[in-house]
Design a protein around this motif. Sequence first.
Motif, short mmCIF file in Angstrom:
data_model
loop_
_atom_site.label_atom_id
_atom_site.label_comp_id
_atom_site.label_asym_id
_atom_site.label_seq_id
_atom_site.Cartn_x
_atom_site.Cartn_y
_atom_site.Cartn_z
N MET A 122 5.31 -1.45 2.44
CA MET A 122 4.65 -2.48 3.23
C MET A 122 4.74 -3.80 2.47
O MET A 122 4.43 -3.85 1.28
N THR A 123 5.20 -4.83 3.15
CA THR A 123 5.32 -6.16 2.53
C THR A 123 4.33 -7.10 3.17
O THR A 123 4.35 -7.32 4.39
N THR A 127 -0.25 -16.45 2.10
CA THR A 127 -0.22 -17.86 1.71
C THR A 127 -0.26 -18.04 0.20
O THR A 127 0.02 -19.13 -0.31
N CYS A 128 -0.65 -16.99 -0.52
CA CYS A 128 -0.76 -17.08 -1.98
C CYS A 128 0.39 -16.40 -2.70
O CYS A 128 0.45 -16.44 -3.94
N GLY A 129 1.29 -15.78 -1.95
CA GLY A 129 2.42 -15.10 -2.56
C GLY A 129 2.67 -13.76 -1.89
O GLY A 129 1.89 -13.31 -1.04
N GLU A 130 3.73 -13.11 -2.27
CA GLU A 130 4.13 -11.84 -1.64
C GLU A 130 3.60 -10.65 -2.42
O GLU A 130 3.63 -10.64 -3.66
N VAL A 131 3.12 -9.65 -1.69
CA VAL A 131 2.63 -8.41 -2.29
C VAL A 131 3.37 -7.26 -1.64
O VAL A 131 3.46 -7.18 -0.41
N LYS A 132 3.88 -6.35 -2.46
CA LYS A 132 4.57 -5.17 -1.96
C LYS A 132 3.76 -3.92 -2.29
O LYS A 132 3.21 -3.80 -3.38
N ALA A 207 -6.89 -0.38 -10.35
CA ALA A 207 -6.28 -1.63 -9.90
C ALA A 207 -4.94 -1.34 -9.26
O ALA A 207 -4.14 -0.55 -9.76
N GLY A 208 -4.68 -1.99 -8.14
CA GLY A 208 -3.43 -1.79 -7.41
C GLY A 208 -3.54 -0.79 -6.28
O GLY A 208 -2.63 -0.69 -5.45
N GLY A 245 4.39 -4.71 -6.44
CA GLY A 245 4.82 -6.07 -6.74
C GLY A 245 3.79 -7.06 -6.23
O GLY A 245 3.22 -6.87 -5.15
N GLY A 246 3.52 -8.09 -7.00
CA GLY A 246 2.56 -9.11 -6.57
C GLY A 246 1.15 -8.88 -7.07
O GLY A 246 0.21 -9.50 -6.57
N MET A 247 1.00 -8.01 -8.09
CA MET A 247 -0.35 -7.83 -8.64
C MET A 247 -0.87 -9.13 -9.23
O MET A 247 -2.07 -9.41 -9.18
N ASP A 248 0.05 -9.96 -9.73
CA ASP A 248 -0.37 -11.27 -10.26
C ASP A 248 -0.93 -12.16 -9.16
O ASP A 248 -1.84 -12.97 -9.39
N VAL A 249 -0.41 -12.01 -7.94
CA VAL A 249 -0.93 -12.78 -6.80
C VAL A 249 -2.38 -12.39 -6.53
O VAL A 249 -3.26 -13.25 -6.35
#
Length: 280
Positions: A122-123, A127-132, A207-208, A245-249
């Motif tokens: 799921m992608t 508005t703050c970035g992409e999370v996968k 987390a995640g 992907g995108g945990m930093d977001v």
Amino acid sequence: MVTKQQRQRQLAREKFERQQQRRGTAHARRRRRNQVVAAVAAVVVVAGGGAWLAVATSDDDKDDKKTNAANTPPSTQPSAPQSPPPAAKPKTCAAPAPGEPTKEQFGAEPAMSIDTAGAYTMTLKTTCGEVKVALDAAKAPHTVNSFAFLAGKKFFDHTKCHRLTTGGLAVLQCGDPTGTGTGGPGYKFVDENLGTAGADGTAAYPAGTVAMANSGPGTNGSQFFLVTGDSKLPPNYTPFGKVTGGMDVLQKIAAAGTEDGGSDGAPHENVVLDSVTVAK
């Protein structure tokens, strides 16, 4: 012998003394009245929790203020600069893509159409970035099937992530087209993949983790949450995916906190899902 002129001066002096006496009496009466009013006002303020304050000003007080103002020379010094209000914390996420959330509703859970042995991603383009997110179709087939169906209908597009918690529980909640925390797709489905409670009645949601939000057993709809920091919850919320992907977001959104500075509320950042897709 008192002359006529002396008599007139004596009468004038007596008249002046009587006027002064009347003025003194009137002034004393006004002062007593003002003291009573002030005392009553103070009692009302105390009893009413500071609801209001009455201020009585006598005529003599007004005269004194006029005299003081008249005797005060105009200042040639500039007034002290006023401190500006504290600057609002800036929002750093991008503006949402044009469009509005759908109002479409569905009468029943969609028929199973996914491959439960397949690997789905799921992608979330926010508005703050992409999370996968890697979806677990084997352990949560109803949940993954529902997400694939709703994403195909663009149900999540342009929806706002309406809730952020940062105190003890660290999650970002999304998936409600109304943005109120009460919306859904019009159907509900079963819980899946629930863990086992420990001695304290909770299970780990690291987390995640991506899991379903609900209002009780078997009430899953479209709302879900992304765990931004290791959390513990009662094992009542279906875990169906893991952020790859995108945990930093997500951590950036969490670090910005809530709009009102509390530990639970609307995120300070304007987090909108511009689009959500599910692909095998």
